[in-house]
Design an enzyme around this catalytic site. Structure first.
Site, PDB file in Angstrom:
ATOM      1  N   GLY A   1       0.825  -1.097   0.083  1.00 19.14           N
ATOM      2  CA  GLY A   1      -0.151  -0.044  -0.082  1.00 19.14           C
ATOM      3  C   GLY A   1       0.850   1.100   0.068  1.00 19.14           C
ATOM      4  O   GLY A   1       2.020   1.141  -0.514  1.00 19.14           O
TER       5      GLY A   1
ATOM      6  N   GLU B   1       5.680  -3.374   0.743  1.00 21.96           N
ATOM      7  CA  GLU B   1       5.806  -2.981  -0.490  1.00 21.96           C
ATOM      8  C   GLU B   1       4.980  -1.837  -0.664  1.00 21.96           C
ATOM      9  O   GLU B   1       3.796  -1.471  -0.687  1.00 21.96           O
ATOM     10  CB  GLU B   1       5.101  -4.244  -1.594  1.00 21.96           C
ATOM     11  CG  GLU B   1       5.510  -3.950  -2.974  1.00 21.96           C
ATOM     12  CD  GLU B   1       4.650  -3.019  -3.643  1.00 21.96           C
ATOM     13  OE1 GLU B   1       4.900  -1.813  -4.033  1.00 21.96           O
ATOM     14  OE2 GLU B   1       3.522  -3.394  -4.011  1.00 21.96           O
TER      15      GLU B   1
ATOM     16  N   CYS C   1       2.158   1.092  -8.442  1.00 19.18           N
ATOM     17  CA  CYS C   1       3.148   1.458  -7.643  1.00 19.18           C
ATOM     18  C   CYS C   1       4.347   1.663  -8.487  1.00 19.18           C
ATOM     19  O   CYS C   1       5.169   2.516  -8.429  1.00 19.18           O
ATOM     20  CB  CYS C   1       3.411   0.343  -6.548  1.00 19.18           C
ATOM     21  SG  CYS C   1       3.602  -1.053  -6.889  1.00 19.18           S
TER      22      CYS C   1
END
Length: 488
Positions: A231, A253, A290
């Site tokens: 997140g 992560e 991401c």
């Protein structure tokens, strides 16, 4: 609709339950606003019940033959493949992902299940020499016990399985909290797959809830030994602080601010390929990735030609219904995200940026935007932009490209395009990031390769041997075959 309502429950100790909280999480389709399901939140009492069930079940599961654990993962893989079309439809409805995105996610998840099957056999120990001839040193690799998994909304099926499947394969139990925006694809669906695969009750528990209801109970609870979180870096820093204070291991992560860099030696064909890679790296799943290339850096000698081609390609992207096969960009996850992205573009323009493409925001549909000319001190250059907004940045020579690329608190992924692969590798070594790809996209993940970031992009690694390290511990047992001499 029944797909969502059937799976929109808490799943604790092998039972589908209604949460005992006083309010509901509403699961919406982000494209059309349709209500998919309503889930009453789990409370602190249910967090405890899930962890106690996991703790009880893990004892026998950890002692089970790896071959038996592998068979469960194998059946989960087969079920995933058999239900792939249904899962794709669910991803489109709950995430607003395009069909291509949904298919890629299911295909990737299947690859990680295949890898988890192999990891089941990796609880191998070793015999280590001793300084005493009569002593034997045995080092056993054991499951950690119970793992907490907190998954994101953007790739909830794939990213959740990246932690859940290997943790189970290695003999652990799991308590999973999916993101509130994707409680079914990231939670109930995965519980159902493993239930149908014959996973014994209690080994996988799913809690649909929110910090407003449970506070830090999920990560403070004494049972879990490892917390795997994907997140934002804001939440990740909090998870890291809490888990560290309780002497737990965290695998994080987190956010990224990746750059795709175009060096000065590309010919026309190489430049066209770099444009294609940049478009995908920025706009895949509406830019809600991401690893997405927030920043696209181009050597000033190629900037005019690259910009012309890039802008032309972006103008061809269709924004709309993710069920339409001609749609490239669907909705962002919710109206909060859509409004935030509009605010970022307004901020950039106020700072003096130029919009080469300025997309409209219609509900949760955010059309692609391309900005250039941001001042060097703009905070937008150093933060994650989780949406379809590209920043074009010219540079003069490799040294400046390295400086600009590294000028961010994040370091997750990146890419460099060049006619000389070894030049690209040398450039990659100069970038402070966990992953760097030569002549490719910034968005890459493979089951066997260590995945993770540097700086504020995370802690630890997953995939392959890194996953084994994340979800196991080592125990030293020595055997004295003779007699030790004691100084007292």
């Amino acid at each position: 609709m029944s797909f969502f309502t059937d799976l929109a429950h808490q799943y604790i100790d092998g039972e589908w339950r209604t949460g005992s909280g006083s309010w509901d999480i509403i699961d919406f389709n982000p494209y059309n606003g349709e209500k998919l399901a309503s889930i009453t939140v789990a409370t602190v009492a249910e967090v405890d019940a899930a962890y106690r069930a996991a703790e009880r079940a893990q004892k026998s599961w950890g002692a089970t033959s790896p071959y038996a654990r592998r068979k469960v993962i194998e059946r989960a893989l087969r079920i995933t493949e058999e239900r792939a079309d249904e899962i794709v439809e669910a991803i489109i409805d709950e995430l607003g992902g395009t069909r291509v995105k949904a298919q890629q996610e299911v295909h990737g998840a299947a690859d990680f299940l295949r890898e988890a099957m192999q990891l089941a056999m990796r609880l191998d120990g070793e015999i280590v020499p001793s300084r005493e001839e009569t002593r034997e040193n045995r080092v056993y690799r054991l499951p950690v016990g119970v793992v907490a998994v907190i998954s994101p909304f953007n790739y909830p099926f794939l990213i959740t399985l990246k932690s859940v499947a290997p943790a189970l394969a290695l003999g652990n139990a799991v308590v999973l909290k999916p993101n509130q925006n994707t409680p079914v694809v990231g939670g109930g669906l995965i519980a159902k797959i493993f239930e149908d695969a014959g996973l014994p009750p209690g080994l996988l528990n799913v809690l649909v809830t929110d910090i407003a209801e449970i506070g830090d109970a999920l990560i403070e609870h004494p049972v879990p030994k490892v917390v795997s979180f994907s997140g934002s870096d804001r939440v990740g820093r909090h998870v890291a602080a809490v888990t560290a204070s309780h002497l737990k291991r965290s695998i994080l992560e987190l956010s990224g601010n990746s750059a795709l860099v175009v060096l000065d030696d590309l010919d026309d064909e190489g430049l066209d390929y770099a444009v294609d890679a940049a478009v995908f790296s920025r706009y895949a799943y509406q830019g809600q990735v991401c690893m997405a290339a927030n920043r696209i850096l181009v050597d000033r000698t190629l900037e005019p030609e690259f910009t012309e081609k890039f802008v032309a390609r972006v103008r061809e992207l269709n924004t709309g219904d993710p069920r339409d096969p001609d749609t490239h960009i669907g909705p962002v996850i919710n109206d909060f995200q859509a409004e935030a992205l509009s605010g970022l573009v307004d901020q950039a323009l106020a700072e003096g940026a130029t919009a080469l493409v300025e997309g409209r925001t219609i509900g949760n549909l955010v059309e692609p935007t391309v900005l250039t000319g941001l001042p060097a001190d703009s905070p937008l250059l150093r933060q994650e932009i989780f949406g379809p907004v590209a920043l074009l940045i010219p540079f003069d020579g490799e040294d400046e490209a390295v400086r600009i690329t590294n000028d961010t608190p994040y370091g997750l992924s990146g890419a460099v395009h060049t006619a000389d692969a070894e030049r690209g590798v040398n450039f990659a070594h100069r970038i402070d990031t966990g992953m760097m790809h030569v002549n490719d996209t910034t968005v890459r993940d493979e089951p066997m390769i260590a995945f993770g970031g540097e700086k504020q992009s995370g802690l630890g690694r997953l995939n392959g041997e890194s996953t084994v390290d994340a979800f196991t511990t080592r125990k030293w047992v020595s055997v004295q075959h003779g007699r030790s001499a004691f100084p007292l």
